[in-house]
Structure formats: C-alpha cells, structure tokens
Write a protein that holds these residues in place. Sequence first.
Motif, mmCIF file in Angstrom:
data_model
loop_
_atom_site.group_PDB
_atom_site.id
_atom_site.type_symbol
_atom_site.label_atom_id
_atom_site.label_comp_id
_atom_site.label_asym_id
_atom_site.label_seq_id
_atom_site.Cartn_x
_atom_site.Cartn_y
_atom_site.Cartn_z
ATOM 1 N N SER A 96 30.539 31.392 62.709
ATOM 2 C CA SER A 96 30.752 30.075 63.310
ATOM 3 C C SER A 96 31.969 29.377 62.702
ATOM 4 C CB SER A 96 29.520 29.194 63.110
ATOM 5 O OG SER A 96 28.389 29.748 63.736
ATOM 6 N N LEU A 97 32.485 28.420 63.440
ATOM 7 C CA LEU A 97 33.566 27.555 62.971
ATOM 8 C C LEU A 97 33.018 26.156 62.758
ATOM 9 C CD1 LEU A 97 36.585 28.556 65.234
ATOM 10 C CD2 LEU A 97 36.713 28.321 62.769
ATOM 11 N N VAL A 98 33.338 25.578 61.615
ATOM 12 C CA VAL A 98 32.918 24.212 61.325
ATOM 13 C C VAL A 98 34.113 23.282 61.521
ATOM 14 C CG1 VAL A 98 32.101 22.626 59.544
ATOM 15 C CG2 VAL A 98 31.135 24.918 59.707
ATOM 16 N N LEU A 99 33.903 22.214 62.276
ATOM 17 C CA LEU A 99 34.952 21.217 62.490
ATOM 18 C C LEU A 99 34.679 20.014 61.587
ATOM 19 C CD1 LEU A 99 37.425 20.072 64.003
ATOM 20 C CD2 LEU A 99 35.837 19.222 65.752
ATOM 21 N N GLU A 148 31.794 17.301 61.496
ATOM 22 C CA GLU A 148 31.678 16.681 62.820
ATOM 23 C C GLU A 148 30.919 17.565 63.802
ATOM 24 O OE1 GLU A 148 32.386 13.592 65.624
ATOM 25 O OE2 GLU A 148 32.893 13.627 63.497
ATOM 26 N N ALA A 149 31.177 18.887 63.747
ATOM 27 C CA ALA A 149 30.559 19.785 64.724
ATOM 28 C C ALA A 149 30.614 21.220 64.222
ATOM 29 C CB ALA A 149 31.265 19.684 66.079
ATOM 30 N N ILE A 150 29.792 22.046 64.823
ATOM 31 C CA ILE A 150 29.803 23.486 64.543
ATOM 32 C C ILE A 150 29.928 24.227 65.858
ATOM 33 C CG2 ILE A 150 28.505 25.454 63.651
ATOM 34 C CD1 ILE A 150 27.191 23.662 61.641
ATOM 35 N N PHE A 151 30.876 25.143 65.909
ATOM 36 C CA PHE A 151 31.091 25.977 67.089
ATOM 37 C C PHE A 151 30.573 27.385 66.792
ATOM 38 C CE2 PHE A 151 34.015 22.535 67.599
ATOM 39 C CZ PHE A 151 34.159 22.346 68.962
ATOM 40 N N LYS A 152 29.563 27.793 67.541
ATOM 41 C CA LYS A 152 28.984 29.115 67.333
ATOM 42 C C LYS A 152 29.645 30.128 68.267
ATOM 43 C CE LYS A 152 24.517 27.414 65.692
ATOM 44 N NZ LYS A 152 23.043 27.471 65.843
ATOM 45 N N ASN A 177 45.892 18.987 62.834
ATOM 46 C CA ASN A 177 44.939 20.088 62.747
ATOM 47 C C ASN A 177 45.287 21.001 61.589
ATOM 48 O OD1 ASN A 177 42.920 20.675 65.275
ATOM 49 N ND2 ASN A 177 44.678 19.470 65.949
ATOM 50 N N GLN A 178 44.275 21.558 60.929
ATOM 51 C CA GLN A 178 44.507 22.611 59.956
ATOM 52 C C GLN A 178 43.382 23.650 60.063
ATOM 53 O OE1 GLN A 178 44.619 21.218 55.886
ATOM 54 N NE2 GLN A 178 42.704 20.074 56.025
ATOM 55 N N VAL A 179 43.778 24.915 60.068
ATOM 56 C CA VAL A 179 42.833 26.022 60.160
ATOM 57 C C VAL A 179 42.672 26.615 58.766
ATOM 58 C CG1 VAL A 179 42.388 28.301 61.156
ATOM 59 C CG2 VAL A 179 43.431 26.503 62.565
ATOM 60 N N LEU A 180 41.421 26.714 58.312
ATOM 61 C CA LEU A 180 41.146 27.133 56.944
ATOM 62 C C LEU A 180 40.233 28.355 56.916
ATOM 63 C CD1 LEU A 180 40.261 23.568 55.597
ATOM 64 C CD2 LEU A 180 42.496 24.702 55.475
ATOM 65 N N TRP A 206 41.990 17.142 61.166
ATOM 66 C CA TRP A 206 40.896 17.836 61.828
ATOM 67 C C TRP A 206 40.924 19.252 61.273
ATOM 68 C CZ3 TRP A 206 37.200 15.529 64.606
ATOM 69 C CH2 TRP A 206 37.485 14.306 65.201
ATOM 70 N N SER A 207 39.927 19.603 60.483
ATOM 71 C CA SER A 207 39.933 20.889 59.778
ATOM 72 C C SER A 207 38.953 21.865 60.427
ATOM 73 C CB SER A 207 39.560 20.688 58.310
ATOM 74 O OG SER A 207 40.443 19.789 57.675
ATOM 75 N N TRP A 208 39.453 23.066 60.712
ATOM 76 C CA TRP A 208 38.640 24.131 61.283
ATOM 77 C C TRP A 208 38.351 25.134 60.175
ATOM 78 C CZ3 TRP A 208 37.133 23.428 66.286
ATOM 79 C CH2 TRP A 208 37.868 22.507 67.043
ATOM 80 N N VAL A 209 37.098 25.212 59.738
ATOM 81 C CA VAL A 209 36.735 26.030 58.583
ATOM 82 C C VAL A 209 35.979 27.276 59.031
ATOM 83 C CG1 VAL A 209 35.572 26.066 56.353
ATOM 84 C CG2 VAL A 209 36.587 23.941 57.184
ATOM 85 N N PHE A 210 36.461 28.413 58.559
ATOM 86 C CA PHE A 210 35.856 29.699 58.905
ATOM 87 C C PHE A 210 35.687 30.510 57.627
ATOM 88 C CE2 PHE A 210 36.528 34.222 60.081
ATOM 89 C CZ PHE A 210 35.414 34.397 60.889
#
Length: 223
Positions: free
Chosen positions: A181-184, A192-196, A99-102, A64-68
Amino acid sequence: MIKIVTLIVALGALAAGVMLFSQLNQKAPVEFALHYQQARDIKSFELTDHLGEKFNNESLKGQWSWVFFGYTSCPDVCPTTLQEMNFIYDDLKAIAENNQVLLVSVDPKRDTQEKLASYIGYFNPEFKALHGNHGALFPFARNLGLMYAITESDIAQQANSDAIENHGATATNYLVDHSASLVLINPAGKVEAIFKPKQALGAVPVIEGDKLVSDFAKIVALY
C-alpha cells in the motif's frame, strides 16, 4: 391572489437555485482510498535519506508525501509501484506542486545509502529513499498502518558465510514481506489516506495510477 402565486413561484425558484448551487459546489467524495475523516498523527521518528541527510517529522511538513515500504532486491512489487508513481508523477504535481515520493527501505542489512541512491534515481531523480535500523523502522511502519517481515530462514540468519545455504536461502539471499500500500501524508505531517493495491490471484499487487490521481484531486480539494 396573483401576488401570492407569484411569490410562491419566486420562492420555489430561489429554493431550486440554492439546491443547484449547493450540488455544484459540493466536493466529490473520495472513491478508492481509505480516507481518514480526521488525519492521524505520526509519532516522532528519524531516518536518513539516500543523500545522507536526516529525515524526520519536520521533513514531511509542507509536502504531500507518498510513502511506500520496499527494498532494492524486491523482485516485483517495488519496481512496479515506483514505475507507476513515475508515470503519474506529473499528474500529481499538476494537482499540487508540493509532492514527494518516499521509498522506505525495510532491508537495512543490504540497502546501503549508495545502493539506495542508485536505485531510486533510476525511477525518478526527485524521488527519495529512506533507511534506518529496525528499531526505527518497526514503530514507524506500525504508526503508518503498514507492516514488513524478514522471511530469511533461521539458518541463513546465523550463517557467517554466504556459502552456508538452506533450500537456496543464504545470509544475503532472502525476501522481505511488506505492505504494497501507499500512505499519503498531508502537508501538516499527518496520515491523510491509504491507497491499497489491486489484488488478483496469482498476480503482482499493483497500484492503479488513474484511481490514485482521481482520489488525490478530491483529497486536495477537501483539505
């Protein structure tokens, strides 16, 4: 007659039980994120992480990648977002261990591999920072539904020396506009989703960690 009444009561109880079971097992909908009903494909890309290793579509698989998108000279949004992600990182891993935060740098001119390694390590040693040239960054950003733009002045862009200034801007002193925003990205390597972030007049856009964690749990359950 009694048998008929008994049968009706039994059927009613059975129907009520089925409805209750269905309600209890119905998965809660995502509340705050833009959650795609059908995950979006990510076109082929290749960047480099802060350790010098190649990072591409295969690097997203199984995580599950969190891209910023951001940069190390960012004065507010980037450090605030990364700090919030560090605060909730254990909560995210409690929901799903993979999980990985990028952090994807949108400032290849100043963000060297060494600088990115030092910067990202300050927030969490498990986080990763990615970099590449604009030829790789622009299509990747568009594909994820994000954006960035260099606001460096034309004079500063053409300057051969930091001594040439234009209203305080120099060839190495400029800001980069970018999405907050963060892209999941799901373990299949798809968006999968975008967190604004929360937007307030005159305030720094901030990702609300509690809402992110809440929705992540629902997304994982639905996946």
